[in-house]
Design a protein around this motif. Structure first.
Motif, PDB file in Angstrom:
ATOM      1  N   VAL A 284      22.200  24.963 -20.846  1.00 46.22           N
ATOM      2  CA  VAL A 284      21.765  26.280 -21.326  1.00 46.22           C
ATOM      3  C   VAL A 284      20.485  26.768 -20.657  1.00 46.22           C
ATOM      4  O   VAL A 284      19.939  27.793 -21.062  1.00 46.22           O
ATOM      5  CB  VAL A 284      21.565  26.251 -22.864  1.00 46.22           C
ATOM      6  CG1 VAL A 284      22.830  25.813 -23.573  1.00 46.22           C
ATOM      7  CG2 VAL A 284      20.383  25.345 -23.251  1.00 46.22           C
ATOM      8  N   HIS A 285      20.011  26.081 -19.614  1.00 44.61           N
ATOM      9  CA  HIS A 285      18.692  26.405 -19.085  1.00 44.61           C
ATOM     10  C   HIS A 285      18.624  27.803 -18.456  1.00 44.61           C
ATOM     11  O   HIS A 285      17.542  28.365 -18.332  1.00 44.61           O
ATOM     12  CB  HIS A 285      18.249  25.350 -18.064  1.00 44.61           C
ATOM     13  CG  HIS A 285      18.958  25.427 -16.745  1.00 44.61           C
ATOM     14  ND1 HIS A 285      20.249  24.975 -16.567  1.00 44.61           N
ATOM     15  CD2 HIS A 285      18.554  25.910 -15.540  1.00 44.61           C
ATOM     16  CE1 HIS A 285      20.614  25.156 -15.303  1.00 44.61           C
ATOM     17  NE2 HIS A 285      19.607  25.728 -14.665  1.00 44.61           N
TER      18      HIS A 285
ATOM     19  N   ARG B 266      20.200  30.434 -19.769  1.00 45.18           N
ATOM     20  CA  ARG B 266      20.545  31.423 -20.790  1.00 45.18           C
ATOM     21  C   ARG B 266      19.299  31.873 -21.558  1.00 45.18           C
ATOM     22  O   ARG B 266      18.320  31.139 -21.666  1.00 45.18           O
ATOM     23  CB  ARG B 266      21.584  30.845 -21.756  1.00 45.18           C
ATOM     24  CG  ARG B 266      22.881  30.452 -21.042  1.00 45.18           C
ATOM     25  CD  ARG B 266      23.923  29.969 -22.006  1.00 45.18           C
ATOM     26  NE  ARG B 266      25.148  29.576 -21.304  1.00 45.18           N
ATOM     27  CZ  ARG B 266      26.253  29.150 -21.897  1.00 45.18           C
ATOM     28  NH1 ARG B 266      26.294  29.045 -23.224  1.00 45.18           N
ATOM     29  NH2 ARG B 266      27.311  28.804 -21.183  1.00 45.18           N
TER      30      ARG B 266
ATOM     31  N   PHE C 115      16.719  32.508 -24.359  1.00 46.45           N
ATOM     32  CA  PHE C 115      16.332  31.536 -25.388  1.00 46.45           C
ATOM     33  C   PHE C 115      16.748  31.967 -26.797  1.00 46.45           C
ATOM     34  O   PHE C 115      17.395  31.210 -27.522  1.00 46.45           O
ATOM     35  CB  PHE C 115      14.815  31.319 -25.342  1.00 46.45           C
ATOM     36  CG  PHE C 115      14.321  30.348 -26.375  1.00 46.45           C
ATOM     37  CD1 PHE C 115      14.433  28.983 -26.176  1.00 46.45           C
ATOM     38  CD2 PHE C 115      13.754  30.801 -27.566  1.00 46.45           C
ATOM     39  CE1 PHE C 115      13.995  28.080 -27.130  1.00 46.45           C
ATOM     40  CE2 PHE C 115      13.297  29.911 -28.525  1.00 46.45           C
ATOM     41  CZ  PHE C 115      13.426  28.552 -28.298  1.00 46.45           C
TER      42      PHE C 115
ATOM     43  N   THR D 225      20.501  31.957 -27.646  1.00 47.06           N
ATOM     44  CA  THR D 225      20.988  30.576 -27.602  1.00 47.06           C
ATOM     45  C   THR D 225      20.595  29.821 -28.863  1.00 47.06           C
ATOM     46  O   THR D 225      21.405  29.098 -29.446  1.00 47.06           O
ATOM     47  CB  THR D 225      20.425  29.859 -26.360  1.00 47.06           C
ATOM     48  OG1 THR D 225      20.858  30.545 -25.182  1.00 47.06           O
ATOM     49  CG2 THR D 225      20.919  28.419 -26.299  1.00 47.06           C
ATOM     50  N   MET D 226      19.357  29.994 -29.313  1.00 49.18           N
ATOM     51  CA  MET D 226      18.915  29.315 -30.530  1.00 49.18           C
ATOM     52  C   MET D 226      19.667  29.827 -31.759  1.00 49.18           C
ATOM     53  O   MET D 226      19.952  29.063 -32.685  1.00 49.18           O
ATOM     54  CB  MET D 226      17.406  29.505 -30.720  1.00 49.18           C
ATOM     55  CG  MET D 226      16.553  28.710 -29.755  1.00 49.18           C
ATOM     56  SD  MET D 226      16.817  26.920 -29.818  1.00 49.18           S
ATOM     57  CE  MET D 226      17.739  26.654 -28.280  1.00 49.18           C
ATOM     58  N   ARG D 227      20.020  31.107 -31.762  1.00 48.38           N
ATOM     59  CA  ARG D 227      20.808  31.636 -32.890  1.00 48.38           C
ATOM     60  C   ARG D 227      22.175  30.958 -32.942  1.00 48.38           C
ATOM     61  O   ARG D 227      22.669  30.634 -34.025  1.00 48.38           O
ATOM     62  CB  ARG D 227      20.966  33.155 -32.763  1.00 48.38           C
ATOM     63  CG  ARG D 227      19.740  33.946 -33.204  1.00 48.38           C
ATOM     64  CD  ARG D 227      20.086  35.410 -33.476  1.00 48.38           C
ATOM     65  NE  ARG D 227      20.540  36.079 -32.256  1.00 48.38           N
ATOM     66  CZ  ARG D 227      19.741  36.697 -31.404  1.00 48.38           C
ATOM     67  NH1 ARG D 227      18.431  36.723 -31.613  1.00 48.38           N
ATOM     68  NH2 ARG D 227      20.235  37.303 -30.339  1.00 48.38           N
ATOM     69  N   ARG D 228      22.776  30.753 -31.787  1.00 49.03           N
ATOM     70  CA  ARG D 228      24.082  30.090 -31.745  1.00 49.03           C
ATOM     71  C   ARG D 228      23.967  28.634 -32.216  1.00 49.03           C
ATOM     72  O   ARG D 228      24.823  28.138 -32.950  1.00 49.03           O
ATOM     73  CB  ARG D 228      24.666  30.150 -30.340  1.00 49.03           C
ATOM     74  CG  ARG D 228      25.023  31.554 -29.883  1.00 49.03           C
ATOM     75  CD  ARG D 228      25.781  31.537 -28.564  1.00 49.03           C
ATOM     76  NE  ARG D 228      25.980  32.883 -28.059  1.00 49.03           N
ATOM     77  CZ  ARG D 228      25.204  33.490 -27.166  1.00 49.03           C
ATOM     78  NH1 ARG D 228      24.154  32.840 -26.668  1.00 49.03           N
ATOM     79  NH2 ARG D 228      25.460  34.721 -26.770  1.00 49.03           N
ATOM     80  N   PHE D 229      22.917  27.958 -31.790  1.00 51.65           N
ATOM     81  CA  PHE D 229      22.736  26.571 -32.225  1.00 51.65           C
ATOM     82  C   PHE D 229      22.429  26.501 -33.723  1.00 51.65           C
ATOM     83  O   PHE D 229      22.822  25.545 -34.399  1.00 51.65           O
ATOM     84  CB  PHE D 229      21.622  25.900 -31.422  1.00 51.65           C
ATOM     85  CG  PHE D 229      22.083  25.308 -30.125  1.00 51.65           C
ATOM     86  CD1 PHE D 229      22.998  24.260 -30.106  1.00 51.65           C
ATOM     87  CD2 PHE D 229      21.615  25.800 -28.915  1.00 51.65           C
ATOM     88  CE1 PHE D 229      23.423  23.715 -28.909  1.00 51.65           C
ATOM     89  CE2 PHE D 229      22.039  25.255 -27.712  1.00 51.65           C
ATOM     90  CZ  PHE D 229      22.958  24.205 -27.711  1.00 51.65           C
TER      91      PHE D 229
ATOM     92  N   ALA E  63      18.619  23.590 -31.481  1.00 45.40           N
ATOM     93  CA  ALA E  63      19.381  22.820 -30.494  1.00 45.40           C
ATOM     94  C   ALA E  63      19.179  21.325 -30.705  1.00 45.40           C
ATOM     95  O   ALA E  63      20.142  20.542 -30.711  1.00 45.40           O
ATOM     96  CB  ALA E  63      18.965  23.217 -29.078  1.00 45.40           C
TER      97      ALA E  63
END
Length: 333
Positions: free
Chosen positions: A161-162, A164, A166, A169-173, A252
């Protein structure tokens, strides 16, 4: 009522109380990371964990059979029931002590230490080969694998995910953590409720009310209900330790830690019928994912205190149980 039957009833009641304390002592195992990252509200997290504990407890009996017939072989009658009761007393005392100080020690190893200590004090057969192969070895492996797989899994996620953004991405995790927390709670029910099933079956055999290592259905059901009720009661002291004091987790890292720990719990239960500690497994995974940030990000002082609690659990519960077994012997049990 016959004395043996009355003692069986007492042991079953104490075992279910231990199951309840196991639930509130270990509630943090499944939900601390999700609550700390705000993936779940505390109330929703506790309700979800209780429901998944209940379901997980109904999914197998392999670990229960290991506990019920593989740790000690107490004599039949009053003497054997006294040994089982002393073992439970040692485990409960250790659970309550470490809960009071907010230390995530292992209810699994408290129970095993209690049974072994009571067995030694009473001159009962202790199966050292089982303790070495299905307790000591998995205990070390779950710690090492939790650390290593947590670290490696987190490195893989960071690489994936580097590039993508931030925040999305954190919402998805954070959403994915709802699934990983449920998986962890299911594994906790699968592992820890079975240990109480095994002890109850051990008492039934000692009391002459059951034969063989099979677990009666009613034992499975009442153990599942007891651990779910205990989980719903909470466990907030230990939740703070795991969720915030070892390391500040992001969604994450919480997702990876829970996924790794749940996988290890399922593997131990289904592949080897080995009783492993949910507390030790999730804590090791948390430290593993935390080390990917930098080694100093893990609060090793807190981790050291947790480690001391782990080391002391088996002898601490064992000595308490041995003292109870000696007292019961003096009383003529």
């Amino acid at each position: 009522m016959d004395l043996v039957v009355a003692l069986v009833v007492v042991v079953v009641a104490v075992a279910l109380f231990f199951d309840f304390t196991n639930g509130f002592h270990d509630a943090a195992n499944a939900i601390a990371t999700s609550v700390s990252t705000r993936a779940l509200t505390p109330r929703l997290a506790v309700a979800m964990a209780a429901a998944m504990n209940l379901l997980g407890a109904l999914l197998g009996t392999g670990v229960a059979q290991t506990i019920g017939s593989g740790i000690i072989s107490p004599p039949s009658g009053v003497a054997g029931l006294a040994v089982v009761l002393a073992g439970l007393g040692g485990a409960i005392a250790w659970n309550l002590l470490t809960w009071w100080f907010g230390l995530p020690s292992s209810s699994t190893y408290a129970l095993i230490g209690g049974l072994a200590g009571a067995g030694i004090a009473a001159g009962t057969t202790v199966h050292w080969d089982v303790l070495a192969g299905l307790v000591a070895l998995p205990m070390v492996l779950s710690l090492v694998l939790g650390l290593v797989l947590g670290y490696v899994g987190m490195v893989g996620v960071l690489w994936a995910v580097h590039r993508r953004a931030f925040a999305p991405t954190m919402r998805r995790f954070r959403m994915a953590q709802s699934v990983s927390a449920a998986a962890m709670a299911l594994g906790h029910g699968l592992q820890d409720a079975q240990k109480t099933m095994g002890v109850i079956t051990l008492a039934l055999v000692a009391g002459g009310l059951h034969q063989g290592p099979s677990i009666p259905l009613w034992v499975t059901i009442v153990a599942a209900i007891a651990i779910a009720a205990g989980t719903y009661a909470g466990g907030w002291r230990i939740m703070r330790t795991l969720g915030r004091r070892v390391i500040e987790l992001d969604p994450a890292r919480g997702f990876v830690a829970e996924s790794v720990a749940a996988s290890l719990l399922y593997g131990a239960a289904y592949l080897f019928h080995a009783p492993v500690s949910t507390t030790q497994t999730i804590t090791a995974a948390i430290m593993g994912v935390g080390a990917t940030r930098r080694l100093s990000a893990v609060r090793w002082g807190v981790a050291g205190k947790i480690g001391v609690a782990w080391v002391l659990t088996i002898p601490g519960a064992g000595l308490t149980a041995a003292a109870l077994a000696a007292l019961f012997g003096l009383l003529g049990a």
